[in-house]
Design a protein around this motif. Structure first.
Motif, PDB file in Angstrom:
ATOM      1  N   LEU A  22      37.111  42.421  43.987  1.00  0.00           N
ATOM      2  CA  LEU A  22      36.226  42.382  42.819  1.00  0.00           C
ATOM      3  C   LEU A  22      34.804  42.102  43.272  1.00  0.00           C
ATOM      4  CD1 LEU A  22      38.267  40.028  40.455  1.00  0.00           C
ATOM      5  CD2 LEU A  22      38.046  42.511  40.215  1.00  0.00           C
ATOM      6  N   ASP A  23      33.851  42.731  42.608  1.00  0.00           N
ATOM      7  CA  ASP A  23      32.433  42.508  42.900  1.00  0.00           C
ATOM      8  C   ASP A  23      31.913  41.443  41.928  1.00  0.00           C
ATOM      9  OD1 ASP A  23      29.662  42.644  42.868  1.00  0.00           O
ATOM     10  OD2 ASP A  23      29.578  44.832  43.043  1.00  0.00           O
ATOM     11  N   ALA A  24      31.432  40.330  42.495  1.00  0.00           N
ATOM     12  CA  ALA A  24      30.958  39.225  41.641  1.00  0.00           C
ATOM     13  C   ALA A  24      29.860  39.675  40.681  1.00  0.00           C
ATOM     14  CB  ALA A  24      30.436  38.089  42.514  1.00  0.00           C
ATOM     15  N   ASN A  25      29.076  40.679  41.075  1.00  0.00           N
ATOM     16  CA  ASN A  25      27.930  41.082  40.259  1.00  0.00           C
ATOM     17  C   ASN A  25      28.294  41.744  38.941  1.00  0.00           C
ATOM     18  OD1 ASN A  25      25.694  40.265  41.897  1.00  0.00           O
ATOM     19  ND2 ASN A  25      26.447  41.772  43.364  1.00  0.00           N
ATOM     20  N   ILE A  26      29.524  42.222  38.817  1.00  0.00           N
ATOM     21  CA  ILE A  26      29.852  42.895  37.553  1.00  0.00           C
ATOM     22  C   ILE A  26      30.208  41.897  36.441  1.00  0.00           C
ATOM     23  CG2 ILE A  26      30.572  45.046  38.696  1.00  0.00           C
ATOM     24  CD1 ILE A  26      33.430  44.280  37.812  1.00  0.00           C
ATOM     25  N   GLY A  27      30.302  40.632  36.787  1.00  0.00           N
ATOM     26  CA  GLY A  27      30.478  39.601  35.768  1.00  0.00           C
ATOM     27  C   GLY A  27      31.762  39.757  34.972  1.00  0.00           C
ATOM     28  N   GLN A  28      31.646  39.617  33.661  1.00  0.00           N
ATOM     29  CA  GLN A  28      32.826  39.548  32.794  1.00  0.00           C
ATOM     30  C   GLN A  28      33.733  40.768  32.859  1.00  0.00           C
ATOM     31  OE1 GLN A  28      33.915  36.877  31.573  1.00  0.00           O
ATOM     32  NE2 GLN A  28      32.086  35.962  32.455  1.00  0.00           N
ATOM     33  N   ASN A  29      33.165  41.912  33.204  1.00  0.00           N
ATOM     34  CA  ASN A  29      33.970  43.128  33.263  1.00  0.00           C
ATOM     35  C   ASN A  29      35.088  43.031  34.315  1.00  0.00           C
ATOM     36  OD1 ASN A  29      34.698  45.655  32.485  1.00  0.00           O
ATOM     37  ND2 ASN A  29      33.267  46.678  33.852  1.00  0.00           N
ATOM     38  N   SER A  30      34.939  42.096  35.226  1.00  0.00           N
ATOM     39  CA  SER A  30      35.972  41.969  36.256  1.00  0.00           C
ATOM     40  C   SER A  30      37.289  41.467  35.664  1.00  0.00           C
ATOM     41  CB  SER A  30      35.495  41.087  37.405  1.00  0.00           C
ATOM     42  OG  SER A  30      35.044  39.865  36.914  1.00  0.00           O
ATOM     43  N   VAL A  31      37.216  40.747  34.546  1.00  0.00           N
ATOM     44  CA  VAL A  31      38.460  40.322  33.883  1.00  0.00           C
ATOM     45  C   VAL A  31      39.247  41.578  33.478  1.00  0.00           C
ATOM     46  CG1 VAL A  31      39.451  39.132  31.880  1.00  0.00           C
ATOM     47  CG2 VAL A  31      37.495  38.133  33.064  1.00  0.00           C
ATOM     48  N   ASN A  32      38.535  42.583  32.963  1.00  0.00           N
ATOM     49  CA  ASN A  32      39.195  43.840  32.578  1.00  0.00           C
ATOM     50  C   ASN A  32      39.777  44.558  33.794  1.00  0.00           C
ATOM     51  OD1 ASN A  32      38.398  43.367  29.969  1.00  0.00           O
ATOM     52  ND2 ASN A  32      36.485  44.525  30.226  1.00  0.00           N
ATOM     53  N   GLN A  33      39.023  44.502  34.901  1.00  0.00           N
ATOM     54  CA  GLN A  33      39.534  45.172  36.108  1.00  0.00           C
ATOM     55  C   GLN A  33      40.825  44.526  36.590  1.00  0.00           C
ATOM     56  OE1 GLN A  33      36.619  45.739  39.213  1.00  0.00           O
ATOM     57  NE2 GLN A  33      35.314  46.963  37.881  1.00  0.00           N
ATOM     58  N   VAL A  34      40.874  43.199  36.568  1.00  0.00           N
ATOM     59  CA  VAL A  34      42.101  42.524  37.019  1.00  0.00           C
ATOM     60  C   VAL A  34      43.253  42.937  36.104  1.00  0.00           C
ATOM     61  CG1 VAL A  34      43.237  40.336  37.536  1.00  0.00           C
ATOM     62  CG2 VAL A  34      40.777  40.524  37.814  1.00  0.00           C
ATOM     63  N   ARG A  35      42.983  42.914  34.793  1.00  0.00           N
ATOM     64  CA  ARG A  35      44.049  43.255  33.831  1.00  0.00           C
ATOM     65  C   ARG A  35      44.553  44.671  34.077  1.00  0.00           C
ATOM     66  NH1 ARG A  35      41.591  41.647  29.182  1.00  0.00           N
ATOM     67  NH2 ARG A  35      42.401  39.543  29.433  1.00  0.00           N
ATOM     68  N   MET A  36      43.616  45.598  34.236  1.00  0.00           N
ATOM     69  CA  MET A  36      43.978  47.005  34.418  1.00  0.00           C
ATOM     70  C   MET A  36      44.866  47.202  35.659  1.00  0.00           C
ATOM     71  SD  MET A  36      41.303  50.126  34.922  1.00  0.00           S
ATOM     72  CE  MET A  36      40.994  49.940  36.677  1.00  0.00           C
ATOM     73  N   PHE A  37      44.461  46.629  36.766  1.00  0.00           N
ATOM     74  CA  PHE A  37      45.239  46.793  37.999  1.00  0.00           C
ATOM     75  C   PHE A  37      46.562  46.032  37.921  1.00  0.00           C
ATOM     76  CE2 PHE A  37      41.299  48.353  39.829  1.00  0.00           C
ATOM     77  CZ  PHE A  37      41.751  49.293  40.734  1.00  0.00           C
ATOM     78  N   ASN A  38      46.501  44.832  37.371  1.00  0.00           N
ATOM     79  CA  ASN A  38      47.696  43.992  37.365  1.00  0.00           C
ATOM     80  C   ASN A  38      48.788  44.561  36.458  1.00  0.00           C
ATOM     81  OD1 ASN A  38      49.001  41.704  38.409  1.00  0.00           O
ATOM     82  ND2 ASN A  38      48.612  40.581  36.516  1.00  0.00           N
ATOM     83  N   GLU A  39      48.358  45.279  35.407  1.00  0.00           N
ATOM     84  CA  GLU A  39      49.357  45.885  34.532  1.00  0.00           C
ATOM     85  C   GLU A  39      50.037  47.084  35.201  1.00  0.00           C
ATOM     86  OE1 GLU A  39      47.316  46.560  30.841  1.00  0.00           O
ATOM     87  OE2 GLU A  39      47.517  44.434  30.269  1.00  0.00           O
TER      88      GLU A  39
END
Ligand code: GDP
Length: 301
Positions: A226-243
């Protein structure tokens, strides 16, 4: 190591720790101050859910500790943050698998390939034999980049192509070769196209099936970058991959210079996925194992 971390997290600390210290300096801590602190946590990229949790606990704290001062309140805030991050402070332990297989996933540009180079370097320094596999066949430069990083860090081999140039087939070859050579660690790069995310996820699933065919216990770590600079959108990225595929570890990159390091707290709070490493620069040795106490100390002061 800690000084280097503290230096890297300067911008996050300015936004988070320094402002909070200003807010509470010589003040009686009441609900008005607490509201201001809540705003500051939100501004520092800690999302509403996590912020609310921290604030509720602090509200309880001040109601039971009516004469709490600046220092004891600051300690209470530190404890609340620690409660969140110590749960996901579980370092990666390389079991004796020969090869232990790490599958690296994440969207383009987050620093996946760079992180693979850093990991290879990190484990080479621990005297592990390392092999890399270029499972990202979409980006022509990715394989070249991996080859350079592999050479620089002293990897045994970098498997970049075969007759098919199909990523799952390259990964299949890499796992087989790593097994024959009895390599300690195999790190696999994958494609990270987001615009076509369904296909990319199917491709990842196919790669995992191929790995599992050779070793039913593998991949031993599926690591999301995850790139720290994208901020809150990283929560969505984790969810998307983890699902789609189960994520077992996270690396957060580009914390150096980013003011959005607070995001890490939201990720830690939302998913009980360990944060294994953090990236704090572009150089091959700019990777640190995540240590919860150091992290909180560095963002809070
Ligand atoms: P990929 O598309 O995910 O493989 O991303 P790359 O590994 O090619 O990295 C994209 C850019 O991010 C490059 O310019 C890297 O040097 C940079 N980068 C990666 N990790 C870090 C980090 O921890 N800190 C900083 N400042 N830059 C990083």
């Amino acid at each position: 190591l800690f000084n280097r971390l503290k230096q890297s997290l300067l911008n996050t600390r300015k936004k988070l720790g320094d402002n909070i210290i200003e807010l509470i300096r010589n003040k009686r801590i009441d609900t008005v101050i607490l509201d201001k602190i809540k705003n500051q946590l939100l501004i520092a990229d800690i999302n509403i859910h996590t912020t609310q949790k921290i604030i509720n606990n602090l509200r309880n704290y001040i109601s039971f500790n009516t004469n709490c001062n600046e220092q004891s309140f600051h300690d209470a805030l530190r404890n609340e943050m620690l409660k969140i991050v110590t749960l996901i402070d579980r370092p990666l332990f390389l079991q004796e698998k020969k090869p232990f297989i790490i599958l690296m996933v994440g969207v383009n540009g987050v620093g996946k390939t760079t992180t693979i180079g850093k990991l290879a370097h990190y484990y080479r320094l621990k005297n592990k034999t390392v092999m890399l596999a270029a499972g990202d066949t979409c980006r022509a430069a990715a394989a070249d980049q991996l080859e350079i990083l592999g050479k620089r860090s002293g990897c045994i081999a970098v498997i970049t192509k075969n007759t098919t140039s199909d990523s799952a087939s390259i990964v299949f070859d890499a796992v087989k070769i790593a097994k024959i050579k009895s390599v300690d660690l195999l790190i696999i790069d994958t494609a990270g196209r987001l615009q076509n995310k369904i296909y990319a996820m199917e491709e990842l699933k196919k790669i995992i099936r191929v790995i599992t065919k050779i070793d039913a216990t593998a991949p031993h770590e599926t690591m999301l970058v995850l790139d720290a600079n994208i901020g809150q959108n990283s929560v969505n990225q984790v969810r998307m991959f983890n699902e789609a595929i189960k994520i077992t570890g996270i690396v957060m990159t580009k914390l150096d210079g980013s003011a959005k390091g607070g995001t890490l707290l939201s990720i830690a709070d939302h998913f009980s996925i360990p944060i294994r490493y953090i990236g704090i620069g572009q150089n091959i040795d700019d990777l640190q194992p995540f240590k919860s106490h150091n992290f909180v100390e560095a963002i809070l002061k």
